[in-house]
Write an enzyme that holds these catalytic residues in place. Structure first.
Site, PDB file in Angstrom:
ATOM      1  N   GLU A 130      68.592  85.970   3.138  1.00 57.51           N
ATOM      2  CA  GLU A 130      69.614  85.847   4.200  1.00 57.51           C
ATOM      3  C   GLU A 130      70.918  86.538   3.806  1.00 57.51           C
ATOM      4  O   GLU A 130      71.571  87.196   4.626  1.00 57.51           O
ATOM      5  CB  GLU A 130      69.885  84.359   4.462  1.00 57.51           C
ATOM      6  CG  GLU A 130      70.882  84.072   5.559  1.00 57.51           C
ATOM      7  CD  GLU A 130      70.357  84.444   6.941  1.00 57.51           C
ATOM      8  OE1 GLU A 130      69.487  83.749   7.456  1.00 57.51           O
ATOM      9  OE2 GLU A 130      70.828  85.471   7.489  1.00 57.51           O
ATOM     10  N   VAL A 133      72.024  90.566   4.349  1.00 58.32           N
ATOM     11  CA  VAL A 133      72.521  91.193   5.586  1.00 58.32           C
ATOM     12  C   VAL A 133      73.599  90.313   6.213  1.00 58.32           C
ATOM     13  O   VAL A 133      73.332  89.177   6.603  1.00 58.32           O
ATOM     14  CB  VAL A 133      71.373  91.405   6.601  1.00 58.32           C
ATOM     15  CG1 VAL A 133      71.895  92.101   7.851  1.00 58.32           C
ATOM     16  CG2 VAL A 133      70.233  92.193   5.981  1.00 58.32           C
ATOM     17  N   GLY A 135      76.249  88.704   5.079  1.00 59.65           N
ATOM     18  CA  GLY A 135      76.799  87.533   4.378  1.00 59.65           C
ATOM     19  C   GLY A 135      76.443  86.210   5.014  1.00 59.65           C
ATOM     20  O   GLY A 135      75.278  85.821   5.052  1.00 59.65           O
ATOM     21  N   ILE A 137      76.464  85.157   8.092  1.00 61.60           N
ATOM     22  CA  ILE A 137      75.879  85.095   9.447  1.00 61.60           C
ATOM     23  C   ILE A 137      74.368  84.850   9.337  1.00 61.60           C
ATOM     24  O   ILE A 137      73.672  85.598   8.653  1.00 61.60           O
ATOM     25  CB  ILE A 137      76.128  86.420  10.218  1.00 61.60           C
ATOM     26  CG1 ILE A 137      77.628  86.688  10.353  1.00 61.60           C
ATOM     27  CG2 ILE A 137      75.451  86.390  11.584  1.00 61.60           C
ATOM     28  CD1 ILE A 137      77.950  88.009  11.059  1.00 61.60           C
ATOM     29  N   GLY A 188      91.474  95.092  -2.555  1.00 62.42           N
ATOM     30  CA  GLY A 188      90.154  94.589  -2.975  1.00 62.42           C
ATOM     31  C   GLY A 188      89.169  94.517  -1.821  1.00 62.42           C
ATOM     32  O   GLY A 188      88.109  93.909  -1.926  1.00 62.42           O
ATOM     33  N   GLU A 191      85.588  99.049  -2.355  1.00 67.48           N
ATOM     34  CA  GLU A 191      85.233  99.246  -3.763  1.00 67.48           C
ATOM     35  C   GLU A 191      86.021 100.426  -4.334  1.00 67.48           C
ATOM     36  O   GLU A 191      86.373 101.354  -3.586  1.00 67.48           O
ATOM     37  CB  GLU A 191      83.741  99.610  -3.859  1.00 67.48           C
ATOM     38  CG  GLU A 191      82.802  98.570  -3.289  1.00 67.48           C
ATOM     39  CD  GLU A 191      82.571  97.422  -4.249  1.00 67.48           C
ATOM     40  OE1 GLU A 191      82.813  97.596  -5.465  1.00 67.48           O
ATOM     41  OE2 GLU A 191      82.168  96.353  -3.780  1.00 67.48           O
ATOM     42  N   LYS A 206      70.990  97.636   5.614  1.00 70.32           N
ATOM     43  CA  LYS A 206      70.953  96.397   6.405  1.00 70.32           C
ATOM     44  C   LYS A 206      70.202  96.626   7.713  1.00 70.32           C
ATOM     45  O   LYS A 206      69.437  95.767   8.164  1.00 70.32           O
ATOM     46  CB  LYS A 206      72.378  95.911   6.670  1.00 70.32           C
ATOM     47  CG  LYS A 206      73.089  95.450   5.395  1.00 70.32           C
ATOM     48  CD  LYS A 206      74.575  95.227   5.642  1.00 70.32           C
ATOM     49  CE  LYS A 206      75.304  94.810   4.365  1.00 70.32           C
ATOM     50  NZ  LYS A 206      76.764  94.913   4.488  1.00 70.32           N
ATOM     51  N   GLY A 303      82.183  88.580   0.637  1.00 72.81           N
ATOM     52  CA  GLY A 303      83.095  87.616   0.009  1.00 72.81           C
ATOM     53  C   GLY A 303      82.300  86.561  -0.736  1.00 72.81           C
ATOM     54  O   GLY A 303      81.145  86.277  -0.396  1.00 72.81           O
TER      55      GLY A 303
HETATM   56  N1  HSE Z   1      80.316  96.203   1.064  1.00 77.60           N
HETATM   57  C1  HSE Z   1      79.833  95.415   2.144  1.00 77.60           C
HETATM   58  C2  HSE Z   1      80.828  95.425   3.285  1.00 77.60           C
HETATM   59  C3  HSE Z   1      79.530  93.994   1.791  1.00 77.60           C
HETATM   60  O1  HSE Z   1      81.900  96.024   3.183  1.00 77.60           O
HETATM   61  O2  HSE Z   1      80.529  94.824   4.297  1.00 77.60           O
HETATM   62  C4  HSE Z   1      78.253  93.846   1.044  1.00 77.60           C
HETATM   63  O3  HSE Z   1      77.166  94.332   1.770  1.00 77.60           O
END
Ligand code: HSE
Length: 427
Positions: A130, A133, A135, A137, A188, A191, A206, A303
Site C-alpha cells: 500500500e 503508491v 503514501g 491514501i 526538504g 531530493e 506508481k 512523509g
Molecule cells: N518522491 C515522492 C513524491 C514520494 O515526491 O511524491 C515517494 O514516492
C-alpha cells in the site's frame, strides 16, 4: 487473546523511523482493538552510529542483512531501502524464507512484481505494498478489494508530491521552475538529486502499479510514456490559465476494451476539475468505474508518518489475514496476450510558438496542422512583439499523438518556432 508478531526492518530512514514511532505510540491501541502486538526484533542499518532520534534497545540494530532475513523468529519483514537493488533480492529472500513482506518500494515492486508474487504464493506468505503508491491514501486496498465490482476505465493521478508542489508554486506565484526547485530542496520537499521526481519516473512506477491493478493485466513500467516537468515555463502556465486550464503532472491510464494507454506528462486540465485544486505536496487519484462512476482520493503521498500509516495498516492486514490474497492478471503467464498497448492516444493539444508577425504566417501554421488532419479549436496571438516575433498559442480538438508530432515536425521553425507542446485532458 493477543497475537504476537515478530518483525524485522530492512532499512530505517525517515519512513522506518516513522513506523517505529507509530508502533511505539499506537501499539497499545492496536493490541486492544485488533488483538495484535508487533515486536521489532531487528533493524538493518548501514551505520550503527547514525543518530535517528530513537533509542533502540540493545541488540536491535544490525548491519548484517542475514540477521533479518535468516532469523526464523522474524515472521514479517518491512522493506524501506528504496530502489531496485539490493531491495529486490532481499525481499525475494525474505519471501523464500517464509516471511511476509511489507514494502514502500515502488521501483523494486513495479519492476519485479511478478517474481515477488510468485515467491509469495509458493510460500503462502503475504506481499503488501500500500505504501508504494501515494503514501497514506488507501488506493491499493481500494483497487484490490473495495472497487472489485467495477470495470475501471480511467485513472488520473497526481501521484508525485514534489512536482505538484513545484507546479502549484509556479501557478500561484508565477515563479520560475529552477527557483522553486531550489527552494523545495532547501525545505526538504525535493531530493538533492530530484531527477526521479521531476523527470516523471517516480510517477511512472506508481502508474504501472495502479494500472495493473485497475485493469487486471500487468502494465509494465516500460510501457508507460514518461515526460517530466523540467521544460515547463511560467509562460505556459500563464497562457493556460488565461484559457481556463491548470497545469498538473498527471499519471493517466485509460482502458478501452483490450487497449490500454498509460502516460505521465504535464497536462492542462480545466481549472474547475477537482484535480486542479489539489495543491502543494498533496496526492490525489481520480478514477471512473462503470458502477461507482467518478471517485477521488486525496491525501498525503509522502512523509514519515503518512507513509508509516500505510505500512502499519498493511502489517495489521497481513497479521489478521486468514489467507493472503494475490491480484490476478490476465496476461501474467504470457505477457501482453490480451492487453494491447496503445501509443497513439487521442487528446487535445496546447502548442505555443514564437511566430513571425507577418502576412500568411497563420495560414502556413494552419496548413501543417490540416495536412495531418489536426483540427484547430482556438488560436490566441497577443503580447508584445519581440524581435519581430509574437507568442502564438494554438489549442487543437482531439488529435492523434502521432499526427500531432508529424504536424509539429513539419513547422518551418523560421516562421513559427516551437516553444512548447502540452497535452490537454478535457473531462
Ligand atoms: N518522491 C515522492 C513524491 C514520494 O515526491 O511524491 C515517494 O514516492
Amino acid at each position: 487473546m493477543i497475537k504476537d508478531i515478530t518483525i524485522g526492518f530492512l532499512g530505517c530512514g525517515n519512513v522506518g523511523s516513522g513506523v517505529w514511532r507509530l508502533l511505539e505510540g499506537f501499539g497499545e491501541d492496536i493490541a486492544h482493538r485488533a488483538g495484535l502486538r508487533f515486536h521489532i526484533k531487528k533493524v538493518l542499518v548501514r551505520s550503527l552510529d547514525k543518530q535517528r532520534g530513537i533509542t533502540f534497545p540493545e541488540g536491535v540494530l544490525t548491519i548484517k542483512p542475514d540477521d533479518v532475513l535468516n532469523d526464523p523468529e522474524i515472521q514479517m519483514v518491512v522493506e524501506f531501502l528504496g530502489g531496485e537493488q539490493p531491495a529486490y533480492d532481499w525481499m525475494l529472500r525474505a519471501l523464500n524464507n517464509g516471511k511476509t513482506v511489507v514494502t514502500a518500494n515502488k521501483v523494486a515492486f513495479a519492476l519485479h512484481w511478478h517474481e515477488l508474487q510468485k515467491a509469495a504464493k509458493k510460500q503462502e506468505v503475504g506481499l503488501y505494498y500500500e505504501a508504494a503508491v501515494c503514501g497514506a491514501i488507501p488506493i491499493i486496498h481500494s483497487l484490490e478489494e473495495s472497487l472489485q465490482a467495477n470495470r475501471i476505465d480511467k485513472i488520473y493521478g497526481i501521484v508525485n508530491g514534489t512536482t505538484n508542489y513545484i507546479l502549484t508554486r509556479m501557478s500561484k506565484n508565477a515563479e520560475d521552475y529552477s527557483l522553486v526547485l531550489k527552494d523545495a530542496q532547501r525545505l526538504g520537499l525535493a531530493e538533492p538529486d530530484p531527477a526521479a521526481d521531476v523527470e516523471g519516473l517516480d510517477a511512472a512506477y506508481k502508474l504501472s502499479i495502479l494500472a495493473s491493478l485497475a485493469f487486471h493485466g500487468r502494465v509494465p513500467f516500460e510501457d508507460v510514456y514518461v515526460e517530466g516537468i523540467t521544460h515547463i515555463s511560467k509562460e505556459d502556465i500563464r497562457c493556460g490559465q488565461e484559457l481556463g486550464y491548470t497545469l498538473k503532472l498527471l499519471a493517466i491510464a485509460k482502458r478501452n476494451g483490450l487497449e490500454v494507454e498509460t502516460r505521465v506528462h504535464p497536462t492542462f486540465i480545466r481549472s474547475d476539475h477537482p484535480l486542479a485544486n489539489v495543491s502543494g505536496s498533496f496526492n490525489a487519484v481520480y478514477l471512473h468505474g462503470h458502477a461507482c462512476k467518478e471517485m477521488m482520493f486525496l491525501g498525503r503521498g509522502a512523509g514519515d508518518m503518512p507513509t508509516a500509516s500505510a505500512i502499519v495498516s498493511d502489517l495489521e492486514r497481513a497479521a489478521s489475514a486468514c489467507q493472503h490474497q494475490y491480484p490476478t492478471f490476465q496476461n501474467e503467464l504470457n505477457p501482453r496476450v490480451a492487453l494491447r498497448h496503445n501509443t497513439d492516444w487521442q487528446c487535445p493539444f496546447y502548442i505555443r510558438m514564437l511566430a513571425k508577425d507577418a502576412p500568411g504566417v497563420l495560414s502556413r501554421v494552419a496548413k501543417c496542422f490540416a495536412d495531418e488532419n489536426v483540427s484547430i479549436a482556438a488560436v490566441q496571438q497577443n503580447g508584445q512583439r519581440n524581435n519581430g516575433r509574437v507568442a502564438l498559442v494554438v489549442i487543437t480538438h482531439q488529435a492523434s499523438e502521432k499526427a500531432m508530432q508529424r504536424a509539429i515536425a513539419a513547422l518551418d521553425q523560421d516562421i513559427a518556432k516551437l516553444e512548447s507542446i502540452i497535452r490537454v485532458e478535457e473531462e
